[in-house]
Each structure stands twice: as C-alpha cells, then as structure tokens.
Design an enzyme around this catalytic site. Structure first.
Site, PDB file in Angstrom:
ATOM      1  N   ASN A  63       0.844  -1.194   0.000  1.00 56.37           N
ATOM      2  CA  ASN A  63       0.000   0.000   0.000  1.00 56.37           C
ATOM      3  C   ASN A  63       0.880   1.245   0.000  1.00 56.37           C
ATOM      4  OD1 ASN A  63       0.524  -0.858   2.782  1.00 56.37           O
ATOM      5  ND2 ASN A  63      -0.947   0.680   3.471  1.00 56.37           N
ATOM      6  N   GLU A  65       0.336   5.209   0.633  1.00 54.86           N
ATOM      7  CA  GLU A  65      -0.566   6.257   1.086  1.00 54.86           C
ATOM      8  C   GLU A  65      -0.152   7.626   0.548  1.00 54.86           C
ATOM      9  OE1 GLU A  65      -2.047   4.218   5.251  1.00 54.86           O
ATOM     10  OE2 GLU A  65      -0.737   5.966   5.377  1.00 54.86           O
ATOM     11  N   CYS A  74      -3.995   0.598  -2.648  1.00 60.92           N
ATOM     12  CA  CYS A  74      -3.843  -0.624  -1.856  1.00 60.92           C
ATOM     13  C   CYS A  74      -2.785  -1.541  -2.466  1.00 60.92           C
ATOM     14  CB  CYS A  74      -5.161  -1.376  -1.795  1.00 60.92           C
ATOM     15  SG  CYS A  74      -6.516  -0.482  -1.012  1.00 60.92           S
ATOM     16  N   GLU A  76      -2.917  -4.810  -3.031  1.00 67.75           N
ATOM     17  CA  GLU A  76      -3.424  -5.759  -4.015  1.00 67.75           C
ATOM     18  C   GLU A  76      -3.517  -5.140  -5.407  1.00 67.75           C
ATOM     19  OE1 GLU A  76      -5.727  -6.599  -0.114  1.00 67.75           O
ATOM     20  OE2 GLU A  76      -4.755  -4.891  -1.087  1.00 67.75           O
ATOM     21  N   CYS A 113     -10.099  -5.201   0.428  1.00 69.39           N
ATOM     22  CA  CYS A 113     -11.210  -4.254   0.486  1.00 69.39           C
ATOM     23  C   CYS A 113     -12.098  -4.420  -0.754  1.00 69.39           C
ATOM     24  CB  CYS A 113     -10.681  -2.823   0.600  1.00 69.39           C
ATOM     25  SG  CYS A 113      -9.984  -2.177  -0.939  1.00 69.39           S
ATOM     26  N   CYS A 116     -10.403  -3.527  -4.116  1.00 65.81           N
ATOM     27  CA  CYS A 116      -9.447  -4.560  -4.534  1.00 65.81           C
ATOM     28  C   CYS A 116     -10.172  -5.819  -5.006  1.00 65.81           C
ATOM     29  CB  CYS A 116      -8.474  -4.889  -3.400  1.00 65.81           C
ATOM     30  SG  CYS A 116      -7.304  -3.544  -3.100  1.00 65.81           S
TER      31      CYS A 116
END
Length: 161
Positions: A63, A65, A74, A76, A113, A116
C-alpha cells in the site's frame, strides 16, 4: 412472486503460514517483504501482496498512502496493475496478502477491500480463470479462497455494460 435464495461460499482456514503448501509459503514470504516496504505514514497499517503468474514470475505490491487520502493505492491493486502493465499476457494464478499495524497486533486474516475485490474480479474475467487468494494478518490464521466470487458474490462485470 418473491423467491429467496441463499448464497453459500467455501473457505479454507489454515492455522498458520507453515501449514500452507511450500510454493504458497514462499509467495506469502514475498508478500511479507512487500508489506515491509509499504508507505503508510498516516494509517500505520501496512499491507503487502505478492502474486504468481503462470510463467512463475512473482509481482509484489504494497500500500502507498498519500496525504490526499483518495490518491493512495492498496497493495493488491498495486501488484495486480503492475502485473497487467509488465506481463499483459500472463494469467495470475494466486495472490497472497498480509497486513500489520504499528498501532496494534493484527491477528485476524485481513481480506481485500471492496475496490481490490473488484480489481481482482476484473482480472479473473479478463483471463477467464479464477485466482486463488490467500490472506492473513501479521501472524496467525490464513484464509484461502479458490476464486474471487467466493468473497464477492454477485460481482459487477462487463456483461452489465
């Protein structure tokens, strides 16, 4: 007339990474390495993903940010999009995901999530083949599903467009 339908799913739960097949243990170790390179100065929640392609190549993502939160990405999707960009004709066989936090112990498996899940669904559809998904926390149990639809039934895809 209203009809009620039940949607069932099957997951496999392993007590630890050490119970996984050797090739998936290695894939999970790659996810841990990716997790350690996550850029998460705001949430302190680091996620790593590693996927294996049909040619045996491993693609990692973590990830990333951003102070403008929606601009981050993210782990994934970082890995999936890197695979799509660098290996456009290779199918994804499996993805391993692991998460940790600098704030507390993460002892439960952390599933992808919704965004993803949608990205994984797109690639399953693109390659007309399911992707095995393995996910865990910092340590402890590992959940395995044989396809994205096991954790995202009634997924949106291009047949609706």
């Amino acid at each position: 007339m209203m009809i009620e339908k039940h949607i069932n799913t099957t997951i496999q739960v392993f007590d630890s990474i050490s119970e996984l097949p050797d090739d998936i243990q290695s894939l999970m170790q790659n996810a841990v390495e990716a997790r350690d390179r996550a850029y998460a100065p705001y949430s302190k929640f680091k996620v790593g993903a590693a996927l294996v392609l049909e040619n045996g190549s491993i693609v990692k993502g973590s990830n990333q940010e951003n102070a403008s939160y929606p601009s981050g990405l993210c782990a994934e999707r970082t890995a999936i999009y890197a695979a799509g960009a660098n290996y456009p004709n290779q199918k994804i066989k499996a993805i391993a995901i692991t998460a940790t936090s600098e704030k507390h112990d993460v002892l439960e498996p952390i599933a992808p999530c919704g965004a993803c899940r949608q990205a994984i669904a797109e690639y399953e559809q693109k390659q007309d083949q399911p992707i095995h998904i393995y996910f865990t926390g910092t340590s402890g149990k590992v959940i395995h599903v044989k396809a994205l639809l096991d954790i995202l039934p009634l997924a949106f895809d291009n047949k609706f467009l």
